[in-house]
Structure formats: C-alpha cells, structure tokens
Write a protein that holds these residues in place. Structure first.
Motif, mmCIF file in Angstrom:
data_model
loop_
_atom_site.group_PDB
_atom_site.id
_atom_site.type_symbol
_atom_site.label_atom_id
_atom_site.label_comp_id
_atom_site.label_asym_id
_atom_site.label_seq_id
_atom_site.Cartn_x
_atom_site.Cartn_y
_atom_site.Cartn_z
ATOM 1 N N GLN A 53 0.828 -1.204 0.000
ATOM 2 C CA GLN A 53 0.000 0.000 0.000
ATOM 3 C C GLN A 53 0.863 1.255 0.000
ATOM 4 O O GLN A 53 0.560 2.230 -0.702
ATOM 5 C CB GLN A 53 -0.919 -0.027 1.224
ATOM 6 N N ARG A 56 2.288 1.975 -3.458
ATOM 7 C CA ARG A 56 1.305 2.522 -4.392
ATOM 8 C C ARG A 56 1.037 3.998 -4.118
ATOM 9 O O ARG A 56 0.917 4.803 -5.043
ATOM 10 C CB ARG A 56 0.014 1.713 -4.328
ATOM 11 N N ARG A 59 4.032 5.967 -5.281
ATOM 12 C CA ARG A 59 4.073 6.050 -6.741
ATOM 13 C C ARG A 59 3.067 7.060 -7.274
ATOM 14 O O ARG A 59 3.307 7.716 -8.291
ATOM 15 C CB ARG A 59 3.806 4.654 -7.323
ATOM 16 N N PRO A 119 6.301 -1.916 -11.256
ATOM 17 C CA PRO A 119 5.690 -1.934 -9.925
ATOM 18 C C PRO A 119 4.995 -3.250 -9.583
ATOM 19 O O PRO A 119 5.091 -3.733 -8.454
ATOM 20 C CB PRO A 119 4.689 -0.782 -9.986
ATOM 21 N N GLU A 123 5.727 -5.693 -6.325
ATOM 22 C CA GLU A 123 4.709 -6.110 -5.371
ATOM 23 C C GLU A 123 4.657 -7.627 -5.262
ATOM 24 O O GLU A 123 4.540 -8.190 -4.171
ATOM 25 C CB GLU A 123 3.353 -5.551 -5.780
ATOM 26 N N GLN A 260 -3.441 -4.561 -11.474
ATOM 27 C CA GLN A 260 -2.027 -4.756 -11.176
ATOM 28 C C GLN A 260 -1.500 -5.982 -11.891
ATOM 29 O O GLN A 260 -2.209 -6.958 -12.124
ATOM 30 C CB GLN A 260 -1.826 -4.918 -9.666
#
Length: 298
Positions: A53, A56, A59, A119, A123, A260
């Motif tokens: 989290q 994100r 970013r 990304p 993750e 994602q």
C-alpha cells in the motif's frame, strides 16, 4: 487468552479501514509473549500489506496519505521516515531491499524485479518473498498448517486471475502449500475452471457450490481456513484471530487490484508492521507493548 469483548461494538473511526487499524493496535498491544514468539513469521508476512500500500501511494505522489498509513501502522518511526524521504520509486525500492533483505533473504533482488517487471513485479516479489520466508521460519505445526493454507489460497487465486486477465504466461506459483504447483499448472494449462472449483470446494469443506470467480474462491477458502482453525483448536489467540478476520471481511479490499500485474491477494490478518532493530538488521514486527523483542537477531 484475550478478552475481545471490548471491541465487539462497531468500529471506531470514520471508516471501516480506520476502525480495523484501531482494532489491530488494540490486539497487538495485548499479545502475550508466547503468542508473539510463535506468531512472528505470520506477523511478518502481514507486513507486506503495508509495504504494498505504501509503494502505491508513493508512486501516485500521495505523500500525505502514505504518511497517514505509516503513522497508523506498527511501522517503526525511523524506517517510516526514511520511506517518506525516499526520492523516487527506485530509491524507495532500493531502501526496502537494503533494510529488509538481511533478515528476509527472499526479498533480495527486489530492485532487479522492479527494473525488469515494474511496480507489479515488485509487489509480487514482496508478497511471494515474505510468504516463502514465513514458511521457512515457522516452527509451530499449527502456524505451519495455516501458512500452507495461505499458500494454497495465493496460488489458486493466481490461476483464477490469470484466466480472467487472459494472460498467456503461466502464473507464478509457490511451493509449500498442500496443493502442488504442478497440479495447479496442469489445471491452468488445460483451462479446467471446473476442476479448480472442485479443488476449492474440497479445501473449503463439503457442502459448497462450485465458486464462479476468484472472489467466490477467496471467500470459500478463507471460510475453510477459519473453520479448520476452529475444528482443530488451533486459533492461536483463542478466538481473536478468527474474530478479527470476520470483522476484516467487512472491509473488502484487495491488496492487489485487477489492474495490477502482480498477484498479492489478501491474507487473513491482524497486524501490519515493520521494526528496525538496528541500522543494519531489520525485523518486520516490533515487540508488542514496548516489550523487549523476542528472537532478536544477534
């Protein structure tokens, strides 16, 4: 044994998420030392939710929201400050690898995963790495059984979501669950959605209809995990874990959204947090209620 009656009322706070965070703090501060010791691999696994989290929000340039998340988590203030001060996404990724990989070796290579896969790849690297680390470090049979079921959950959701997204590459699957990755790979390659649904029903318990999508599979598997903990008397906090899982189900939020690339998924969990034990050694969860750390790296 913990008395959870004090938090049976509706969540405090402005949102369900805020209330859940408050309940997390309440429970964590009351963990007895033995429970903290054997739950530690599980608590470290849950830290990945906060990390994802925070990545994100960073970013997206939402620094204030990121700061709020870190403040209400169990993240040690020094590391949280360094995360907030990171200049750019790559700098934050390098920081996390540098701080965490010493005590969690599967996180080594995080920066390379970000460079190669973006990304979503980072993750996925965090989620998979923390789960592998938890499986490797758990010493209690009850906790090992729970982590195996969580591995099944993660792998099955990866297969279902890759079908939905029509991804041609095979989904990333982890070893260590009760269902072998090879079996799931064969189901994925054959497009056998009914076969995967039957497997989910078997894992969740008899008497269930075949799930029609990834969300239904997740719900059945989480219910199956909760029922198994009850049946075997393995709820590590005498009802607290299941209680908070049921309350957390009210907060329907995926750690990895459909947009994602990585598949992180939710885990039935209570605590998200990291703890710095020294400049060069990091543990993911601090000792509860300011007690001396149990199992501190020497």
């Amino acid at each position: 044994q913990l008395d959870v009656s004090a938090v049976n009322d509706p969540w405090p706070g402005q949102t369900p998420e805020d209330g859940l965070q408050g309940a997390v703090q309440w429970l964590f501060k009351r963990l007895p030392p033995p429970a903290f010791t054997w739950l530690r691999p599980y608590l470290e696994l849950l830290a990945g939710q906060t990390l994802v989290q925070a990545l994100r929000l960073h970013r997206a340039g939402r620094r204030e929201a990121m700061a709020r998340l870190l403040r209400r988590s169990l993240l040690q203030a020094e590391l949280a400050d360094r995360m907030l001060a990171a200049d750019g996404n790559e700098a934050l990724i390098r920081l996390l690898e540098r701080e965490l990989a010493a005590d969690c070796p599967p996180l080594a290579g995080l920066a390379a995963a970000y460079a190669d896969q973006g990304p979503g790849g980072a993750e996925e690297w965090i989620a998979a790495g923390l789960l592998r680390h938890a499986l490797a470090t758990a010493r209690d049979p009850a906790l090992t059984s729970l982590l195996q079921r969580l591995t099944d959950l993660r792998n099955i959701l990866a297969v279902a979501k890759y079908w939905r997204w029509q991804v041609t590459l095979a989904p990333p699957l982890l070893a260590g669950g009760t269902v072998s990755p090879l079996r799931l790979q064969r189901l994925w390659a054959a497009g056998d959605e009914d076969g995967l649904g039957r497997l989910v029903v078997r894992l969740a318990g008899a008497g269930q209809a075949l799930p029609q999508d990834a969300r239904a599979m997740e719900t059945l598997l989480l219910k199956g995990i909760t029922a198994e903990l009850h049946r075997r008397g393995l709820d590590p906090l005498d009802g607290a874990v299941v209680f908070f899982r049921q309350r957390a189900d009210l907060v329907r939020r995926d750690v990895a959204g459909d947009h994602q690339n990585g598949v992180v998924g939710r885990v039935p969990g209570l605590v998200e947090g990291l703890h710095v034990l020294g400049r060069d050694r990091v543990q993911l969860v601090r000792p509860a209620d300011h007690r001396r750390a149990v199992g501190m790296v020497q």
